[in-house]
Design an enzyme around this catalytic site. Sequence first.
Site, mmCIF file in Angstrom:
data_model
loop_
_atom_site.group_PDB
_atom_site.id
_atom_site.type_symbol
_atom_site.label_atom_id
_atom_site.label_comp_id
_atom_site.label_asym_id
_atom_site.label_seq_id
_atom_site.Cartn_x
_atom_site.Cartn_y
_atom_site.Cartn_z
ATOM 1 N N GLY A 46 0.827 -1.196 0.000
ATOM 2 C CA GLY A 46 0.000 0.000 0.000
ATOM 3 C C GLY A 46 0.865 1.250 0.000
ATOM 4 C CD GLN A 51 3.297 5.731 2.966
ATOM 5 O OE1 GLN A 51 2.355 5.217 2.395
ATOM 6 N NE2 GLN A 51 4.245 5.013 3.545
ATOM 7 C CB CYS A 94 5.133 2.119 7.830
ATOM 8 S SG CYS A 94 4.604 3.607 6.953
ATOM 9 C CG LEU A 95 6.700 1.017 1.812
ATOM 10 C CD1 LEU A 95 6.010 1.315 0.484
ATOM 11 C CD2 LEU A 95 7.878 0.075 1.601
ATOM 12 C CG HIS A 136 -0.668 0.939 7.377
ATOM 13 N ND1 HIS A 136 0.292 0.492 8.266
ATOM 14 C CD2 HIS A 136 -0.001 1.741 6.506
ATOM 15 C CE1 HIS A 136 1.475 1.006 7.937
ATOM 16 N NE2 HIS A 136 1.325 1.769 6.865
ATOM 17 C CD GLU A 137 -1.379 2.168 2.824
ATOM 18 O OE1 GLU A 137 -0.904 3.320 2.786
ATOM 19 O OE2 GLU A 137 -0.685 1.165 3.036
ATOM 20 C CG HIS A 140 0.199 6.640 5.772
ATOM 21 N ND1 HIS A 140 1.335 7.083 6.403
ATOM 22 C CD2 HIS A 140 0.404 5.320 5.521
ATOM 23 C CE1 HIS A 140 2.195 6.063 6.523
ATOM 24 N NE2 HIS A 140 1.643 4.972 6.012
HETATM 25 O O1 GNR Z 1 4.067 -2.594 2.520
HETATM 26 C C1 GNR Z 1 3.434 -2.491 3.576
HETATM 27 N N1 GNR Z 1 3.155 -3.595 4.316
HETATM 28 C C2 GNR Z 1 2.282 -3.595 5.383
HETATM 29 C C3 GNR Z 1 2.280 -4.701 6.213
HETATM 30 C C4 GNR Z 1 1.413 -4.772 7.275
HETATM 31 C C5 GNR Z 1 0.527 -3.747 7.516
HETATM 32 C C6 GNR Z 1 0.520 -2.630 6.699
HETATM 33 C C7 GNR Z 1 1.385 -2.557 5.627
HETATM 34 S S1 GNR Z 1 1.366 -1.173 4.579
HETATM 35 C C8 GNR Z 1 3.020 -1.148 4.041
HETATM 36 C C9 GNR Z 1 3.235 -0.066 3.011
HETATM 37 C C10 GNR Z 1 2.997 1.278 3.642
HETATM 38 O O2 GNR Z 1 3.764 1.818 4.407
HETATM 39 N N2 GNR Z 1 1.853 1.856 3.375
HETATM 40 O O3 GNR Z 1 1.552 3.032 3.940
HETATM 41 NI NI NI Z 2 2.624 3.097 5.807
#
Ligand code: GNR
Ligand code: NI
Length: 173
Positions: A46, A51, A94-95, A136-137, A140
């Site tokens: 995601g 980001q 999270c990236l 999660h997204e 952000h």
């Molecule tokens: O790549 C991602 N893997 C992930 C694993 C578990 C829960 C959420 C994520 S999202 C993350 C990519 C990211 O930072 N998206 O904002």
């Molecule tokens: Ni993230």
Amino acid sequence: MAKREILVLPDARLRAIAEPIEKVDAEVKKLAKDMLDTMYDAPGIGLAGPQIGEMKRIVVMDLAKEGEKPDPIVMINPEILKYSEETITSEEGCLSIPEIYYDVERPAEVTVKYTDLDGNEVEREAKDRLAICIQHELDHLDGVLYIDYLSRLKRDRVLKKFQKAEKLAKKAS
Ligand code: GNR
Ligand code: NI
């Protein structure tokens, strides 16, 4: 293919609130494509506008497993309409917080409403990894990171690590 730079902690843009998108035009379509390119390259499941420094309410996801055919999802102005009582705990990363992983507890199922790339309004129920990724997204877009759900001790440890890394990088440049 236009890959964009992914911002990492402690970049202030990761803590800001993103703005609604008024119209799904060519610029938004190009942004969605850049975000998918960036996400696949990372690789991640995601990515949210902030980001890559685009302070707009857009997220992209692809939960297809390796070897399966790609299943890109683009959500514009997404909103969660309903959360389940039941929760699940799973490890998140999270990236924008590279190489750190912690267990997070979240509602197990959500109903999300969003505008798709054709400008249509869509309502969708999600569970499992998709439900986690959506939450999660969407966080952000409001400047919320998964580490905000950890104990203060763990969160501060992560924040300190990235503050220190930034200081060292500045000194070196
Ligand atoms: O790549 C991602 N893997 C992930 C694993 C578990 C829960 C959420 C994520 S999202 C993350 C990519 C990211 O930072 N998206 O904002
Ligand atoms: Ni993230």
